[in-house]
Design a protein around this motif. Structure first.
Motif, short mmCIF file in Angstrom:
data_model
loop_
_atom_site.label_atom_id
_atom_site.label_comp_id
_atom_site.label_asym_id
_atom_site.label_seq_id
_atom_site.Cartn_x
_atom_site.Cartn_y
_atom_site.Cartn_z
N SER A 27 -3.16 1.12 -5.97
CA SER A 27 -4.24 1.69 -5.16
C SER A 27 -3.93 1.74 -3.67
CB SER A 27 -5.55 0.93 -5.40
OG SER A 27 -5.39 -0.43 -5.10
N ALA A 28 -2.95 1.00 -3.21
CA ALA A 28 -2.58 1.02 -1.79
C ALA A 28 -2.03 2.40 -1.41
CB ALA A 28 -1.53 -0.05 -1.50
N SER A 29 -2.24 2.79 -0.17
CA SER A 29 -1.74 4.07 0.31
C SER A 29 -0.23 4.02 0.53
CB SER A 29 -2.43 4.43 1.64
OG SER A 29 -1.94 3.60 2.67
N PRO A 30 0.43 5.18 0.53
CA PRO A 30 1.88 5.18 0.83
C PRO A 30 2.18 4.54 2.18
CG PRO A 30 1.24 7.29 -0.09
CD PRO A 30 -0.05 6.51 0.15
N GLU A 31 1.32 4.74 3.17
CA GLU A 31 1.55 4.15 4.49
C GLU A 31 1.50 2.63 4.43
OE1 GLU A 31 0.37 8.30 4.81
OE2 GLU A 31 -0.65 6.62 3.84
N GLN A 32 0.55 2.08 3.66
CA GLN A 32 0.45 0.63 3.53
C GLN A 32 1.69 0.06 2.82
OE1 GLN A 32 -3.37 0.89 1.51
NE2 GLN A 32 -4.27 -0.46 3.07
N VAL A 33 2.11 0.73 1.76
CA VAL A 33 3.26 0.26 1.00
C VAL A 33 4.53 0.36 1.86
CG1 VAL A 33 4.69 0.61 -1.06
CG2 VAL A 33 2.20 0.90 -1.19
N GLY A 43 7.65 -10.34 5.54
CA GLY A 43 6.54 -10.55 4.63
C GLY A 43 6.91 -10.44 3.15
N TRP A 44 8.12 -9.99 2.82
CA TRP A 44 8.50 -9.82 1.42
C TRP A 44 8.26 -11.06 0.56
CZ3 TRP A 44 11.99 -6.11 -1.29
CH2 TRP A 44 11.97 -4.84 -0.69
N PRO A 45 8.59 -12.28 1.02
CA PRO A 45 8.36 -13.45 0.15
C PRO A 45 6.88 -13.66 -0.21
CG PRO A 45 9.88 -14.01 1.91
CD PRO A 45 9.32 -12.66 2.24
N GLN A 46 5.98 -13.07 0.55
CA GLN A 46 4.56 -13.25 0.27
C GLN A 46 4.09 -12.40 -0.90
OE1 GLN A 46 2.47 -12.77 4.00
NE2 GLN A 46 3.97 -14.03 5.03
N ARG A 152 -2.42 -6.03 -4.04
CA ARG A 152 -3.50 -6.97 -3.69
C ARG A 152 -3.43 -7.36 -2.22
NH1 ARG A 152 -2.51 -9.38 -8.84
NH2 ARG A 152 -1.16 -10.89 -7.83
N ARG A 153 -2.20 -7.55 -1.74
CA ARG A 153 -2.01 -8.02 -0.35
C ARG A 153 -2.40 -6.98 0.69
NH1 ARG A 153 0.67 -11.25 3.21
NH2 ARG A 153 2.10 -10.26 4.65
N VAL A 154 -2.08 -5.72 0.45
CA VAL A 154 -2.26 -4.72 1.51
C VAL A 154 -3.51 -3.85 1.37
CG1 VAL A 154 0.21 -4.61 1.95
CG2 VAL A 154 -0.85 -2.90 0.46
N THR A 155 -4.11 -3.82 0.19
CA THR A 155 -5.25 -2.94 -0.03
C THR A 155 -6.52 -3.58 0.53
OG1 THR A 155 -4.22 -2.05 -2.01
CG2 THR A 155 -6.58 -1.66 -1.73
N VAL A 156 -7.17 -2.84 1.38
CA VAL A 156 -8.46 -3.28 1.92
C VAL A 156 -9.51 -2.80 0.94
CG1 VAL A 156 -10.07 -3.07 3.84
CG2 VAL A 156 -7.60 -3.09 4.26
N ARG A 157 -10.24 -3.74 0.38
CA ARG A 157 -11.26 -3.38 -0.63
C ARG A 157 -12.64 -3.47 -0.03
NH1 ARG A 157 -8.15 -2.67 -4.98
NH2 ARG A 157 -6.50 -4.12 -5.37
#
Length: 157
Positions: A27-33, A43-46, A152-157
């Motif tokens: 569900s995250a946008s291409p820009e967020q990904v 941030g990759w290890p997170q 889950r980390r980048v999507t603002v719900r």
């Protein structure tokens, strides 16, 4: 001990003797990904549990990656084109067998989300290629888990 691999370009992703391709819609946008992949390297290890350390090198033109179990990679970024594609090759590694490695993350809009496609491209002797074939299921599971965690980390719900 780190070994130098054969330098490859982006064409290798499409022509490598071993190509493992995985895709998932999130569900995250291409820009967020893209931001998480290319701009927030530390941030990759997170979100990618196999990664214990990730840091940009050479002013963002490279990366240092460490995985659980002690595998290390020094990489060169081949392309960083927001928000469509992020790709890199491995220059040196302590992983046995590989002659050349590259990875490509391709992001395609899907509605309000993104189709994330990861291609793992490799070359090495026959035993190395055989082992990668056996590892396909595990790499696919690692990809699915990582991308789900990233979402889950980048999507603002």
């Amino acid at each position: 001990m780190a070994r130098r691999l054969r330098p490859v370009d982006l064409d290798f992703v499409g022509s490598a003797p071993v190509r493992l391709v995985f895709a998932r819609d999130i569900s995250a946008s291409p820009e967020q990904v893209f931001h998480a992949l290319a701009e927030d390297v530390p941030g990759w290890p997170q979100w990618f549990s196999a990664v214990t350390l990730a840091r940009p090198t050479d002013g963002g033109g490279g990366r240092e990656i460490r995985l659980r179990g002690g595998t290390r990679f020094a990489e060169t970024v081949l392309v960083s084109k927001a928000p469509e594609v992020y790709a890199y090759r491995v220059d040196t590694t302590n992983a046995p067998g590989a002659r050349a490695l590259a990875e490509e993350w391709r992001l395609t809009p899907r509605g309000t989300g993104t189709r994330v496609q990861w291609t793992f491209a490799a070359d090495g002797p026959a035993p190395f290629r055989f082992v990668l074939g056996l590892a396909r299921a595990g790499l696919g599971r690692a990809f699915r888990n990582a991308v789900t965690s990233l979402d889950r980390r980048v999507t603002v719900r």
